[in-house]
Design a protein around this motif. Sequence first.
Motif, short mmCIF file in Angstrom:
data_model
loop_
_atom_site.label_atom_id
_atom_site.label_comp_id
_atom_site.label_asym_id
_atom_site.label_seq_id
_atom_site.Cartn_x
_atom_site.Cartn_y
_atom_site.Cartn_z
N ILE A 204 0.92 -1.29 -0.14
CA ILE A 204 0.24 -0.04 -0.01
C ILE A 204 1.17 1.38 0.14
O ILE A 204 1.86 1.17 0.65
CB ILE A 204 -1.00 -0.12 1.28
CG1 ILE A 204 -1.93 -1.08 1.09
CG2 ILE A 204 -1.80 1.35 1.29
CD1 ILE A 204 -2.84 -1.40 2.27
N ASP A 205 0.58 2.12 -0.73
CA ASP A 205 0.98 3.24 -0.88
C ASP A 205 0.75 4.63 0.15
O ASP A 205 -0.42 4.95 0.04
CB ASP A 205 0.89 4.09 -2.43
CG ASP A 205 1.67 5.43 -2.31
OD1 ASP A 205 1.97 6.11 -1.32
OD2 ASP A 205 2.14 5.95 -3.27
N TYR A 206 1.01 4.43 1.57
CA TYR A 206 0.38 4.79 2.65
C TYR A 206 0.41 6.44 2.69
O TYR A 206 -0.64 7.05 2.97
CB TYR A 206 1.17 4.40 3.75
CG TYR A 206 0.79 2.98 4.35
CD1 TYR A 206 -0.41 2.78 4.97
CD2 TYR A 206 1.68 2.05 3.89
CE1 TYR A 206 -0.50 1.18 5.10
CE2 TYR A 206 1.25 0.68 4.17
CZ TYR A 206 0.41 0.27 4.66
OH TYR A 206 -0.01 -0.96 4.99
N LYS A 207 1.21 7.13 1.94
CA LYS A 207 1.52 8.47 1.84
C LYS A 207 0.37 8.99 1.05
O LYS A 207 -0.38 10.20 1.22
CB LYS A 207 2.80 8.85 1.24
CG LYS A 207 3.02 10.33 0.96
CD LYS A 207 4.45 10.66 0.37
CE LYS A 207 4.68 12.16 0.31
NZ LYS A 207 3.80 12.82 -0.67
N LEU A 208 0.06 8.11 -0.19
CA LEU A 208 -0.96 8.68 -1.32
C LEU A 208 -2.39 8.43 -0.50
O LEU A 208 -3.39 9.35 -0.50
CB LEU A 208 -0.93 7.67 -2.34
CG LEU A 208 -1.87 7.98 -3.51
CD1 LEU A 208 -1.82 9.48 -4.02
CD2 LEU A 208 -1.86 6.96 -4.61
N VAL A 209 -2.54 7.22 0.40
CA VAL A 209 -3.65 7.06 0.79
C VAL A 209 -3.97 8.19 1.80
O VAL A 209 -5.45 8.82 2.10
CB VAL A 209 -3.73 5.61 1.64
CG1 VAL A 209 -4.98 5.60 2.60
CG2 VAL A 209 -3.74 4.64 0.79
N LYS A 210 -3.17 8.59 2.85
CA LYS A 210 -3.17 9.76 3.68
C LYS A 210 -3.63 11.10 3.03
O LYS A 210 -4.70 11.72 3.55
CB LYS A 210 -2.09 9.68 4.38
CG LYS A 210 -2.12 10.77 5.58
CD LYS A 210 -0.69 10.69 6.64
CE LYS A 210 -0.62 11.57 7.71
NZ LYS A 210 -0.45 13.06 7.21
N CYS A 288 -14.72 9.23 3.05
CA CYS A 288 -13.83 10.29 2.24
C CYS A 288 -12.46 9.69 1.78
O CYS A 288 -11.46 10.12 1.99
CB CYS A 288 -13.63 11.43 3.18
SG CYS A 288 -12.94 11.17 4.64
N ASP A 289 -12.50 8.17 1.71
CA ASP A 289 -11.16 7.48 1.75
C ASP A 289 -10.57 7.47 0.15
O ASP A 289 -11.33 8.14 -0.82
CB ASP A 289 -11.67 5.95 2.11
CG ASP A 289 -12.76 5.38 1.34
OD1 ASP A 289 -12.41 5.02 0.36
OD2 ASP A 289 -13.83 5.09 1.73
N GLN A 290 -9.64 6.84 0.11
CA GLN A 290 -8.64 6.87 -0.83
C GLN A 290 -9.22 6.09 -2.57
O GLN A 290 -8.59 6.59 -3.19
CB GLN A 290 -7.70 5.98 -0.52
CG GLN A 290 -7.50 4.58 -0.33
CD GLN A 290 -7.96 3.95 0.92
OE1 GLN A 290 -8.30 4.91 1.84
NE2 GLN A 290 -7.68 2.68 1.36
N ARG A 291 -10.31 5.63 -2.27
CA ARG A 291 -11.30 5.12 -3.32
C ARG A 291 -11.54 6.28 -4.32
O ARG A 291 -12.09 6.24 -5.43
CB ARG A 291 -12.27 4.24 -2.98
CG ARG A 291 -11.79 2.95 -2.39
CD ARG A 291 -12.92 2.24 -2.13
NE ARG A 291 -13.71 2.76 -0.87
CZ ARG A 291 -14.79 2.08 -0.27
NH1 ARG A 291 -15.15 0.96 -0.73
NH2 ARG A 291 -15.28 2.86 0.93
#
Length: 309
Positions: A204-210, A288-291
Amino acid sequence: MEIGGYFGLEELIHREYYRDLIALNTARNALAYLIKYKKIKKIFIPAFLCDSVYKVCEREKCSYEFYNIDSAFAPIFDISLEDYEWIYIVNYYGQLKNEVELKKKYKNMILDNVQAFFHKPTVGIDTIYSCRKFFGVADGAYLSSDLTIEEKDDTSKDRMMHILGRYEENATEYYLDYVRNEESYYELPIRKMSKLTHNLLGAIDYKLVKEKREENFHYLFEKLQGINGIDVRSVEGPFAYPFYKENGLKIKKRLAEKGIFVPTLWPTAVEFGGIAKDFSENILPLPCDQRYSRDEMKIIYEELMKIID
């Protein structure tokens, strides 16, 4: 060891967000682990919470008692704890900001960061995280504690149907698989996080998700803060945007008719009345998540305004 044959899932990039924490199969088993190894005899639990917490207590033969929270999600609790008693504090929507002061006030404290994955743990505070509340995995949890885990590894392959199904088709087609998966957690023994879940979390790209969660949250915050019935502040990598409006259950039903699905968190809390009932029925955890992007946030806002107006 088997050599040759067909390929399995590749070993993905290993960059888990919490590589130094205890990795377990579920958040509820993180609590069971604390009860077991810290010899906790009684836990004080907020009334506004999922029934899975007190069911873990029952399973582990730990007594429990409920307490209330105020309108700012803070505990209303003034009991001096015995050595065998602990208080379970929930970081609702990541809005908690004084856990260090709470730790000073309550010597024995468990912090539930299930809705605050990116809220880093504080040394000396036993803290629980859930992976499946933020990412497309079937299970997985982290525990920040001074304990050393001595459990077997779990396996996750049989709990992946709803995850894989939604990836290629509609969520509604696999909703029953999701429900069955949720129900299975009640009986799962304490286990280490599975190899499969470790592997998926490592990619997972945690930086992008955040960043995406924060951008989406900020859009809803700017649009709705003037009519939100509760005070909300921006947080790191938010779980959802908590929007309070009376007749929340009716609003959720109308949104669902438009294909916008907003959960009713902890419906069993209504039996306690007061704020627990009010918040369970009337807080809308807007996704409001990364999707999603600003386009989906705009749709949520516009449909919500049509219903409210």
